[in-house]
Design an enzyme around this catalytic site. Structure first.
Site, PDB file in Angstrom:
ATOM      1  N   ASP A 141      -3.263  -7.883   7.171  1.00 35.50           N
ATOM      2  CA  ASP A 141      -2.124  -7.038   7.534  1.00 35.50           C
ATOM      3  C   ASP A 141      -2.154  -5.723   6.764  1.00 35.50           C
ATOM      4  O   ASP A 141      -1.122  -5.113   6.522  1.00 35.50           O
ATOM      5  CB  ASP A 141      -0.818  -7.790   7.248  1.00 35.50           C
ATOM      6  CG  ASP A 141       0.387  -7.139   7.930  1.00 35.50           C
ATOM      7  OD1 ASP A 141       1.525  -7.380   7.489  1.00 35.50           O
ATOM      8  OD2 ASP A 141       0.177  -6.374   8.897  1.00 35.50           O
ATOM      9  N   LYS A 144      -5.540  -1.085   9.416  1.00 39.49           N
ATOM     10  CA  LYS A 144      -6.104  -1.754  10.610  1.00 39.49           C
ATOM     11  C   LYS A 144      -7.602  -1.516  10.739  1.00 39.49           C
ATOM     12  O   LYS A 144      -8.324  -2.384  11.206  1.00 39.49           O
ATOM     13  CB  LYS A 144      -5.362  -1.318  11.869  1.00 39.49           C
ATOM     14  CG  LYS A 144      -3.854  -1.462  11.741  1.00 39.49           C
ATOM     15  CD  LYS A 144      -3.418  -2.821  11.167  1.00 39.49           C
ATOM     16  CE  LYS A 144      -2.017  -2.760  10.584  1.00 39.49           C
ATOM     17  NZ  LYS A 144      -1.710  -3.931   9.718  1.00 39.49           N
ATOM     18  N   ASP A 169      -2.544  -9.451  11.973  1.00 40.92           N
ATOM     19  CA  ASP A 169      -1.331  -8.850  12.540  1.00 40.92           C
ATOM     20  C   ASP A 169      -1.702  -7.566  13.283  1.00 40.92           C
ATOM     21  O   ASP A 169      -2.756  -6.973  13.033  1.00 40.92           O
ATOM     22  CB  ASP A 169      -0.324  -8.528  11.421  1.00 40.92           C
ATOM     23  CG  ASP A 169       1.034  -8.106  11.973  1.00 40.92           C
ATOM     24  OD1 ASP A 169       1.769  -7.386  11.274  1.00 40.92           O
ATOM     25  OD2 ASP A 169       1.356  -8.483  13.119  1.00 40.92           O
ATOM     26  N   ASN A 170      -0.850  -7.130  14.209  1.00 36.81           N
ATOM     27  CA  ASN A 170      -0.941  -5.803  14.836  1.00 36.81           C
ATOM     28  C   ASN A 170      -2.175  -5.533  15.670  1.00 36.81           C
ATOM     29  O   ASN A 170      -2.631  -4.387  15.745  1.00 36.81           O
ATOM     30  CB  ASN A 170      -0.868  -4.699  13.755  1.00 36.81           C
ATOM     31  CG  ASN A 170       0.267  -4.893  12.808  1.00 36.81           C
ATOM     32  OD1 ASN A 170       0.069  -5.112  11.618  1.00 36.81           O
ATOM     33  ND2 ASN A 170       1.482  -4.844  13.333  1.00 36.81           N
ATOM     34  N   GLU A 199       7.430  -5.853  15.101  1.00 34.06           N
ATOM     35  CA  GLU A 199       8.598  -6.275  14.315  1.00 34.06           C
ATOM     36  C   GLU A 199       9.830  -5.420  14.620  1.00 34.06           C
ATOM     37  O   GLU A 199       9.762  -4.207  14.691  1.00 34.06           O
ATOM     38  CB  GLU A 199       8.297  -6.229  12.806  1.00 34.06           C
ATOM     39  CG  GLU A 199       7.652  -4.963  12.286  1.00 34.06           C
ATOM     40  CD  GLU A 199       6.137  -5.050  12.275  1.00 34.06           C
ATOM     41  OE1 GLU A 199       5.581  -5.795  13.094  1.00 34.06           O
ATOM     42  OE2 GLU A 199       5.513  -4.370  11.470  1.00 34.06           O
TER      43      GLU A 199
HETATM   44  O1  719 Z   1      -0.101   0.261   9.110  1.00 36.02           O
HETATM   45  C1  719 Z   1       0.355  -0.872   9.025  1.00 36.02           C
HETATM   46  N1  719 Z   1       0.055  -1.697   8.028  1.00 36.02           N
HETATM   47  C2  719 Z   1      -0.807  -1.211   6.950  1.00 36.02           C
HETATM   48  C3  719 Z   1      -0.398  -1.945   5.701  1.00 36.02           C
HETATM   49  C4  719 Z   1      -0.732  -1.477   4.515  1.00 36.02           C
HETATM   50  C5  719 Z   1      -0.303  -2.177   3.278  1.00 36.02           C
HETATM   51  O2  719 Z   1      -1.471  -2.751   2.670  1.00 36.02           O
HETATM   52  C6  719 Z   1      -1.892  -1.953   1.557  1.00 36.02           C
HETATM   53  N2  719 Z   1      -3.331  -1.758   1.755  1.00 36.02           N
HETATM   54  C7  719 Z   1      -3.919  -1.087   2.765  1.00 36.02           C
HETATM   55  N3  719 Z   1      -5.270  -1.182   2.663  1.00 36.02           N
HETATM   56  C8  719 Z   1      -5.523  -1.936   1.560  1.00 36.02           C
HETATM   57  C9  719 Z   1      -6.705  -2.402   0.931  1.00 36.02           C
HETATM   58  N4  719 Z   1      -7.970  -2.141   1.388  1.00 36.02           N
HETATM   59  C10 719 Z   1      -8.291  -1.268   2.506  1.00 36.02           C
HETATM   60  C11 719 Z   1      -8.620   0.118   1.960  1.00 36.02           C
HETATM   61  O3  719 Z   1      -9.548  -0.004   0.926  1.00 36.02           O
HETATM   62  N5  719 Z   1      -6.609  -3.180  -0.163  1.00 36.02           N
HETATM   63  C12 719 Z   1      -5.384  -3.494  -0.643  1.00 36.02           C
HETATM   64  N6  719 Z   1      -4.215  -3.092  -0.098  1.00 36.02           N
HETATM   65  C13 719 Z   1      -4.295  -2.311   0.988  1.00 36.02           C
HETATM   66  C14 719 Z   1      -1.049  -0.692   1.619  1.00 36.02           C
HETATM   67  O4  719 Z   1      -0.828  -0.169   0.307  1.00 36.02           O
HETATM   68  C15 719 Z   1       0.237  -1.201   2.250  1.00 36.02           C
HETATM   69  O5  719 Z   1       1.036  -1.887   1.321  1.00 36.02           O
HETATM   70  C16 719 Z   1       1.328  -1.365  10.037  1.00 36.02           C
HETATM   71  C17 719 Z   1       1.899  -0.420  10.879  1.00 36.02           C
HETATM   72  C18 719 Z   1       2.837  -0.785  11.848  1.00 36.02           C
HETATM   73  C19 719 Z   1       3.408   0.226  12.720  1.00 36.02           C
HETATM   74  C20 719 Z   1       3.559  -0.019  14.080  1.00 36.02           C
HETATM   75  C21 719 Z   1       4.106   0.949  14.936  1.00 36.02           C
HETATM   76  C22 719 Z   1       4.515   2.158  14.419  1.00 36.02           C
HETATM   77  F1  719 Z   1       5.066   3.096  15.209  1.00 36.02           F
HETATM   78  C23 719 Z   1       4.377   2.421  13.054  1.00 36.02           C
HETATM   79  C24 719 Z   1       3.832   1.465  12.210  1.00 36.02           C
HETATM   80  C25 719 Z   1       3.217  -2.141  11.964  1.00 36.02           C
HETATM   81  C26 719 Z   1       2.644  -3.083  11.104  1.00 36.02           C
HETATM   82  O6  719 Z   1       2.988  -4.413  11.175  1.00 36.02           O
HETATM   83  C27 719 Z   1       1.694  -2.719  10.156  1.00 36.02           C
HETATM   84  O7  719 Z   1       1.139  -3.698   9.363  1.00 36.02           O
HETATM   85 MG    MG Z   2       1.614  -5.648  10.131  1.00 34.70          MG
END
Ligand code: 719
Ligand code: MG
Length: 221
Positions: A141, A144, A169-170, A199
């Site tokens: 999650d 993406k 997810d997503n 969600e």
């Molecule tokens: O973008 C979404 N999720 C991202 C989550 C990121 C979280 O995870 C952390 N994270 C990211 N990459 C890494 C990583 N490693 C990867 C990089 O090295 N290693 C460790 N932590 C990481 C971030 O710091 C955040 O805490 C999303 C958007 C919508 C959405 C839908 C419709 C809309 F209009 C708008 C938004 C709905 C959803 O359910 C979604 O999950």
């Molecule tokens: Mg999500």
């Protein structure tokens, strides 16, 4: 100073949820995000699908990629059998700090290890740092476009065994097209799509559940 959305989510938990009661923490976050401010938690509708997969797998070891505020961390950890462990990776220190407090409010610190850092750095260190052999369940999650490289990395690091379950997810919104294309066409996975909604909205989204089948023999011909 102006508070952040994660801070406001934590405040809503501390005001409306009962300490030590994970379900009340989940309810408080869902109520806040449905009525006050949308946030990217897996949410209540997809959360029920997540719960059913966790209950079916009954995992001893779980990896979560992307903790954010800890909503799905709390949902998963509240369903784990005794002695089971959930490792959750979060590279944003502010989000990690909030998630730690949400997880603590739910009384689930003993089942959860929140690791601050990037999945790409930590996945290769899982065995040596945490004594993990393989993961029974992985919840994806985070970013993406990181789903696919991290899945390949988990395979390379021997963190998946025959029967390990990946739940992403997503896969529709925002979407993870490269991941979906790979996982649905690979002979090493058996995938199933659970149609749901983004969600707190009526927009279509869903979860992709994929069972790792191990290295299937046609790869050796
Ligand atoms: O973008 C979404 N999720 C991202 C989550 C990121 C979280 O995870 C952390 N994270 C990211 N990459 C890494 C990583 N490693 C990867 C990089 O090295 N290693 C460790 N932590 C990481 C971030 O710091 C955040 O805490 C999303 C958007 C919508 C959405 C839908 C419709 C809309 F209009 C708008 C938004 C709905 C959803 O359910 C979604 O999950
Ligand atoms: Mg999500």
């Amino acid at each position: 100073t102006q508070s952040t959305r994660p801070q406001r989510i934590l405040t809503a938990v501390q005001k409306n949820a009962t300490r030590g009661d994970p379900r009340s923490v989940v309810k408080a976050i869902d109520h806040f995000c449905r009525n006050k401010e949308w946030a990217m938690n897996v949410g209540d509708e997809k959360g029920c699908i997540l719960d059913s997969v966790v209950s079916e797998v009954n995992p001893a070891t779980v990896l979560e990629l992307g903790t954010y505020c800890g909503y799905s961390t709390v949902r998963i950890a509240s369903l784990l059998p005794p002695n089971a462990k959930l490792i959750t990776l979060e590279f944003n220190p502010d989000f990690a700090a909030i998630a730690r407090q949400v997880i603590a409010w739910a009384g689930l610190e003993d089942k959860v290890q929140l690791v601050e850092g990037a999945s790409g750095d930590w996945i290769p260190k899982m065995k040596e740092q945490f004594g993990v052999k393989t993961f029974d369940l992985v919840f994806l999650d985070h970013w993406k476009n990181s789903y696919l490289p991290d899945t390949k990395l988990m395979e390379e690091c021997g963190l998946l065994r025959k029967g390990s379950v990946l739940l992403a997810d997503n896969v529709i919104c925002p979407g993870a097209p490269e991941y979906l294309e790979f996982i649905r066409s690979s002979p090493r996975y058996k995938s199933q799509y659970f149609k749901s909604h983004l969600e707190y909205t009526k927009v279509e989204d869903g979860l992709e559940k994929s069972v790792f089948l191990g290295l299937v023999n046609e790869e050796w011909t």
